[in-house]
Design an enzyme around this catalytic site. Structure first.
Site, PDB file in Angstrom:
ATOM      1  N   CYS A 101      47.435  43.869  38.124  1.00 48.28           N
ATOM      2  CA  CYS A 101      46.320  42.991  37.757  1.00 48.28           C
ATOM      3  C   CYS A 101      46.214  42.748  36.261  1.00 48.28           C
ATOM      4  O   CYS A 101      45.532  41.810  35.837  1.00 48.28           O
ATOM      5  CB  CYS A 101      45.006  43.595  38.245  1.00 48.28           C
ATOM      6  SG  CYS A 101      45.013  44.069  39.974  1.00 48.28           S
ATOM      7  N   HIS A 107      36.606  42.387  33.927  1.00 49.20           N
ATOM      8  CA  HIS A 107      37.610  42.455  34.986  1.00 49.20           C
ATOM      9  C   HIS A 107      36.930  42.161  36.318  1.00 49.20           C
ATOM     10  O   HIS A 107      37.456  41.396  37.120  1.00 49.20           O
ATOM     11  CB  HIS A 107      38.277  43.828  34.980  1.00 49.20           C
ATOM     12  CG  HIS A 107      39.380  43.960  35.986  1.00 49.20           C
ATOM     13  ND1 HIS A 107      40.465  43.111  36.004  1.00 49.20           N
ATOM     14  CD2 HIS A 107      39.565  44.833  37.020  1.00 49.20           C
ATOM     15  CE1 HIS A 107      41.286  43.466  36.992  1.00 49.20           C
ATOM     16  NE2 HIS A 107      40.750  44.496  37.617  1.00 49.20           N
ATOM     17  N   HIS A 114      40.659  36.669  42.653  1.00 46.83           N
ATOM     18  CA  HIS A 114      41.444  37.630  41.886  1.00 46.83           C
ATOM     19  C   HIS A 114      42.904  37.217  41.994  1.00 46.83           C
ATOM     20  O   HIS A 114      43.577  37.500  42.986  1.00 46.83           O
ATOM     21  CB  HIS A 114      41.236  39.043  42.421  1.00 46.83           C
ATOM     22  CG  HIS A 114      41.801  40.111  41.534  1.00 46.83           C
ATOM     23  ND1 HIS A 114      42.693  39.854  40.511  1.00 46.83           N
ATOM     24  CD2 HIS A 114      41.610  41.461  41.517  1.00 46.83           C
ATOM     25  CE1 HIS A 114      43.018  40.983  39.907  1.00 46.83           C
ATOM     26  NE2 HIS A 114      42.370  41.966  40.495  1.00 46.83           N
TER      27      HIS A 114
END
Length: 409
Positions: free
Chosen positions: A168, A300, A337
């Site tokens: 990520c 995030h 995401h």
């Protein structure tokens, strides 16, 4: 901290984007600041099996509508998204490729999955359909480095080129590496960011098995949140030294003033606060900034219980009393995401917040969570002039990367 020369300072001059909101930065930004979510029930099927979960896929994308290239059969969708986003960013930066020294352009992108979509399709052909021959383009389509090779070859850039693969945080780590290349004289220009084509059957099934996918939609920091929703696309940024930008009288979005990277060294899945704190502190230190100078954080903010609580606590511990004065939001509720592409998406959103004085909201927010008790700009954007912002990316395994951006001083 020593004063940097214009050859050591790094600025952002171009933005490019392919996302679930469409092709282009403007459609992306308009939807993000309006608090519109591209997340919707999405079905993917392979070999007689199917899955339907909330996700934000890129739809109706055709490379040939944007760029003509003989490379097309060799490019997996993630590389195609990156090529189109890079083209937009380069045009936005007004790089004159007849004059720009192409040997001084670095191409550094991040990706988690690489060409996994091509790999999945070929696996089905072999193990389910019983095919005996492999697509001869499979290796070139699935290699992670294809994402930078495609851009380098299309534009003729011969400077350093490599791909970063840290889950990520891949996109943000790639941007940090590009910053370091320019900061230390290894290049004067860079094309950087992240790309993914990960809304696919095997990836959705894998994340569902982890128990981290949302059951309804992604609601970062909100009470009642049930998890993350995958997105995909490419967020690409052009960087150059301040000296290079000034030489050609280029408009500048913002300065990439500092980067911070750290590892939790704790757990393969569950985050802890000390790693994110260290990454944010390092980004501020390298930018010559104090915590009280930060106006906004693009978090995030994945929408999972543990990630959001840990990030909330890390911000509170680092910023202390100033944490209550910070504006914080997660744009993942809008674009999903997108794994390695998220760092690119979120830096674009952060830079445009800085330039336009408009802070993007955390979409899909229902009610405050007592354990996530900061100002998360719920559902509606906020007009607010800012001069310093952070963009956070924290990957599985505790790999953390943070970017500090400022108005150009």
């Amino acid at each position: 901290m020593s004063i940097l020369s214009d050859d050591e300072r790094v600025v952002i001059t171009g933005l490019g984007c392919v996302s679930a909101h469409g092709v282009g930065v403007r459609p992306f930004w308009n939807q993000v600041v309006e608090g519109h979510s591209a997340i919707a029930p999405t079905t993917r099927a392979q070999a007689g099996h199917s899955i339907t979960v909330p996700a934000a896929p890129v739809t109706e994308f055709q490379l040939q509508h944007h760029i003509k290239t003989p490379q097309q059969p060799l490019l997996d969708p993630f590389s195609q998204y990156a090529l189109v986003a890079a083209h937009e960013a380069i045009n936005d930066a007004a790089w004159d490729l007849t004059q720009l020294p192409r040997s001084e352009v670095a191409v550094i992108l991040g990706s988690t999955s690489g060409g996994e979509a091509s790999r999945e399709n070929e696996a089905v052909r072999f193990f389910y359909q019983g095919k005996k021959r492999c697509n001869p383009a499979l290796v070139t389509r699935t290699n992670h480095q294809a994402v930078v090779c495609g851009i380098s070859m299309h534009f003729g850039f011969t400077g350093p080129a490599f791909v970063v693969h840290t889950g990520c945080a891949s996109g943000t780590h790639a941007i940090a590496q590009a910053y370091l290349m320019l900061r230390h004289g290894q290049a004067r220009y860079a094309v950087t960011g992240g790309a993914e084509a990960c809304v696919m059957f095997s990836t959705l099934v894998a994340f569902q098995a982890m128990g981290v996918l949302a059951t309804d939609t992604c609601r970062p920091f909100s009470s009642g949140r049930t998890g993350m929703a995958l997105g995909e696309g490419a967020g690409v940024i052009t960087l150059e030294t301040l000296a290079a930008a000034r030489e050609r009288h280029a408009p500048i979005y913002a300065e990439l003033a500092g980067i911070g990277m750290s590892a939790d060294a704790s757990d393969p899945v569950n985050p802890v606060v000390h790693g994110p704190i260290k990454a944010m502190q390092l980004a501020l230190d390298r930018a010559g900034l104090k915590p009280k100078q930060v106006d906004y954080i693009n978090a995030h903010g994945t929408g999972t219980q543990s990630n959001d609580q840990v990030e909330n606590e890390a911000i509170k511990q680092l910023f202390d009393a100033h944490a209550t004065h910070l504006a914080v939001s997660s744009t993942k509720a809008s674009h999903g995401h997108a794994l390695g592409a998220s760092g690119g998406f979120e830096l674009i959103a952060t830079v445009l917040s800085l330039q336009e004085g408009l802070l993007p909201p955390t979409a899909n927010f229902t009610a405050p969570d007592p354990k996530c008790d900061l100002d998360y700009i719920p559902n509606h954007s906020r007009e607010q002039r800012i001069s310093v912002a952070l963009s956070n990316s924290f990957a599985l395994g505790g790999l953390n990367a943070v970017l500090a951006v400022t108005s150009v001083r």
